[in-house]
Motif scaffolding. Sequence first.
Motif, short mmCIF file in Angstrom:
data_model
loop_
_atom_site.label_atom_id
_atom_site.label_comp_id
_atom_site.label_asym_id
_atom_site.label_seq_id
_atom_site.Cartn_x
_atom_site.Cartn_y
_atom_site.Cartn_z
N GLY A 42 37.87 4.02 -35.31
CA GLY A 42 37.72 3.58 -36.70
C GLY A 42 37.57 2.07 -36.81
O GLY A 42 37.28 1.37 -35.85
N ALA A 43 37.80 1.59 -38.02
CA ALA A 43 37.64 0.17 -38.32
C ALA A 43 38.71 -0.67 -37.63
O ALA A 43 39.82 -0.19 -37.41
CB ALA A 43 37.71 -0.05 -39.82
N PRO A 44 38.39 -1.92 -37.28
CA PRO A 44 39.40 -2.82 -36.72
C PRO A 44 40.48 -3.13 -37.75
O PRO A 44 40.28 -2.95 -38.95
CB PRO A 44 38.60 -4.10 -36.39
N TYR A 45 41.62 -3.62 -37.28
CA TYR A 45 42.68 -4.03 -38.19
C TYR A 45 42.27 -5.31 -38.91
O TYR A 45 41.61 -6.18 -38.35
CB TYR A 45 44.00 -4.26 -37.45
N VAL A 46 42.70 -5.42 -40.14
CA VAL A 46 42.39 -6.59 -40.97
C VAL A 46 43.24 -7.78 -40.53
O VAL A 46 44.34 -7.62 -40.00
CB VAL A 46 42.62 -6.26 -42.47
N SER A 47 42.73 -8.96 -40.78
CA SER A 47 43.49 -10.19 -40.56
C SER A 47 43.51 -10.98 -41.86
O SER A 47 42.69 -10.74 -42.75
CB SER A 47 42.85 -11.04 -39.45
N LEU A 48 44.41 -11.93 -41.95
CA LEU A 48 44.43 -12.79 -43.12
C LEU A 48 43.13 -13.58 -43.23
O LEU A 48 42.66 -13.88 -44.32
CB LEU A 48 45.64 -13.72 -43.09
N GLU A 49 42.53 -13.90 -42.09
CA GLU A 49 41.24 -14.62 -42.09
C GLU A 49 40.13 -13.77 -42.72
O GLU A 49 39.26 -14.31 -43.41
CB GLU A 49 40.86 -15.03 -40.67
N ASP A 50 40.16 -12.45 -42.48
CA ASP A 50 39.18 -11.57 -43.12
C ASP A 50 39.27 -11.70 -44.64
O ASP A 50 38.25 -11.80 -45.33
CB ASP A 50 39.42 -10.10 -42.74
N LEU A 51 40.49 -11.68 -45.16
CA LEU A 51 40.69 -11.82 -46.60
C LEU A 51 40.26 -13.20 -47.09
O LEU A 51 39.58 -13.33 -48.11
CB LEU A 51 42.16 -11.62 -46.96
N LYS A 52 40.67 -14.21 -46.38
CA LYS A 52 40.38 -15.59 -46.78
C LYS A 52 38.88 -15.85 -46.90
O LYS A 52 38.44 -16.56 -47.79
CB LYS A 52 41.00 -16.55 -45.75
N HIS A 53 38.12 -15.26 -46.00
CA HIS A 53 36.68 -15.57 -45.95
C HIS A 53 35.78 -14.56 -46.64
O HIS A 53 34.57 -14.73 -46.65
CB HIS A 53 36.25 -15.77 -44.50
N CYS A 54 36.34 -13.51 -47.23
CA CYS A 54 35.48 -12.54 -47.91
C CYS A 54 35.02 -13.09 -49.25
O CYS A 54 35.68 -13.92 -49.86
CB CYS A 54 36.20 -11.20 -48.08
N ALA A 55 33.87 -12.59 -49.70
CA ALA A 55 33.36 -12.96 -51.02
C ALA A 55 33.88 -12.00 -52.08
O ALA A 55 33.90 -12.33 -53.27
CB ALA A 55 31.84 -12.96 -51.01
N ALA A 56 34.29 -10.80 -51.67
CA ALA A 56 34.81 -9.77 -52.58
C ALA A 56 35.61 -8.77 -51.75
O ALA A 56 35.49 -8.73 -50.52
CB ALA A 56 33.66 -9.07 -53.30
N LEU A 57 36.40 -7.95 -52.44
CA LEU A 57 37.28 -7.01 -51.76
C LEU A 57 37.27 -5.65 -52.46
O LEU A 57 37.41 -5.59 -53.68
CB LEU A 57 38.71 -7.55 -51.76
N ALA A 58 37.12 -4.59 -51.68
CA ALA A 58 37.38 -3.22 -52.15
C ALA A 58 38.61 -2.75 -51.39
O ALA A 58 38.65 -2.80 -50.16
CB ALA A 58 36.20 -2.31 -51.88
N LEU A 59 39.64 -2.30 -52.11
CA LEU A 59 40.91 -1.92 -51.52
C LEU A 59 41.15 -0.43 -51.76
O LEU A 59 41.10 0.03 -52.90
CB LEU A 59 42.04 -2.74 -52.16
N GLY A 60 41.39 0.32 -50.67
CA GLY A 60 41.54 1.77 -50.82
C GLY A 60 42.75 2.33 -50.10
O GLY A 60 43.13 1.87 -49.03
N SER A 61 43.35 3.35 -50.71
CA SER A 61 44.53 3.99 -50.14
C SER A 61 44.62 5.42 -50.63
O SER A 61 44.25 5.71 -51.76
CB SER A 61 45.80 3.25 -50.59
N PRO A 62 45.18 6.31 -49.80
CA PRO A 62 45.54 7.62 -50.35
C PRO A 62 46.70 7.42 -51.32
O PRO A 62 47.44 6.44 -51.21
CB PRO A 62 45.98 8.40 -49.11
N GLY A 63 46.83 8.32 -52.26
CA GLY A 63 47.94 8.25 -53.20
C GLY A 63 49.21 8.77 -52.56
O GLY A 63 49.21 9.82 -51.91
N ARG A 64 50.29 8.04 -52.70
CA ARG A 64 51.60 8.46 -52.20
C ARG A 64 52.57 8.44 -53.38
O ARG A 64 53.09 7.39 -53.73
CB ARG A 64 52.10 7.52 -51.09
N PHE A 65 52.75 9.58 -54.01
CA PHE A 65 53.61 9.69 -55.18
C PHE A 65 53.21 8.68 -56.26
O PHE A 65 54.05 8.01 -56.85
CB PHE A 65 55.09 9.54 -54.79
N GLY A 66 51.91 8.56 -56.49
CA GLY A 66 51.41 7.67 -57.52
C GLY A 66 51.38 6.21 -57.13
O GLY A 66 51.25 5.33 -57.99
N ASN A 67 51.46 5.93 -55.84
CA ASN A 67 51.51 4.55 -55.37
C ASN A 67 50.62 4.41 -54.13
O ASN A 67 50.26 5.41 -53.52
CB ASN A 67 52.96 4.19 -55.00
#
Length: 195
Positions: A57-82
């Motif tokens: 699968g995809a590599p693990y994210v780093s803080l640098e990935d976040l710092k240098h992105c132009a935009a972000l899509a964030l996804g998660s399965p639902g865990r009791f509404g969270n």
Amino acid sequence: MKSVLILYYSRQGNTAAMAHSIARGVESVAGCEAKLRTVPEVSTVCEAVEDTIPASGAPYVSLEDLKHCAALALGSPGRFGNMAAPLKYFWEQTSSLWLAGALIDKPAAVFTSTSSLHGGQESTLLSMMLPLLHHGMVILGLPYSNADLISTQSGGAPYGATHVSGGDSKRPLSDEEKRLCTALGKRLAIMATKL
């Protein structure tokens, strides 16, 4: 080239499938590229550590990935509404980015997969928005101009893309869900080029 980070956690593969559909939408916009990243599991055993590179699968994210992105899509399965614990744990490690204001005014969107239509999809989406708002990001949803949002019998919400995976988590993305994911990725990339 604008890099749109698609950061997700997926245990059954459904959120990962959504991430790939969102990536198609991102890459349909000229000058934008999708960068898929994930987070490691959270262990209940303090001594346990994950390999620094996932087996698949995809590599693990780093803080640098976040710092240098132009935009972000964030996804998660639902865990009791969270959002799932591994994703929340990652966000709790982003204080240095918050202190630097590194994510302020970057567009962001959220997506989720749950077993049932009433599995807390909208509250999961809202839970993922909270750290993004604290970081000063600009939250995007899906406008009702997407006809699938009105007619879908599966997933989809104005807060972000959703998927209903079924009790056994094996239901594939419906055509409507795929189109809504692609629309969300395209909208995110377009906004990244405008902001």
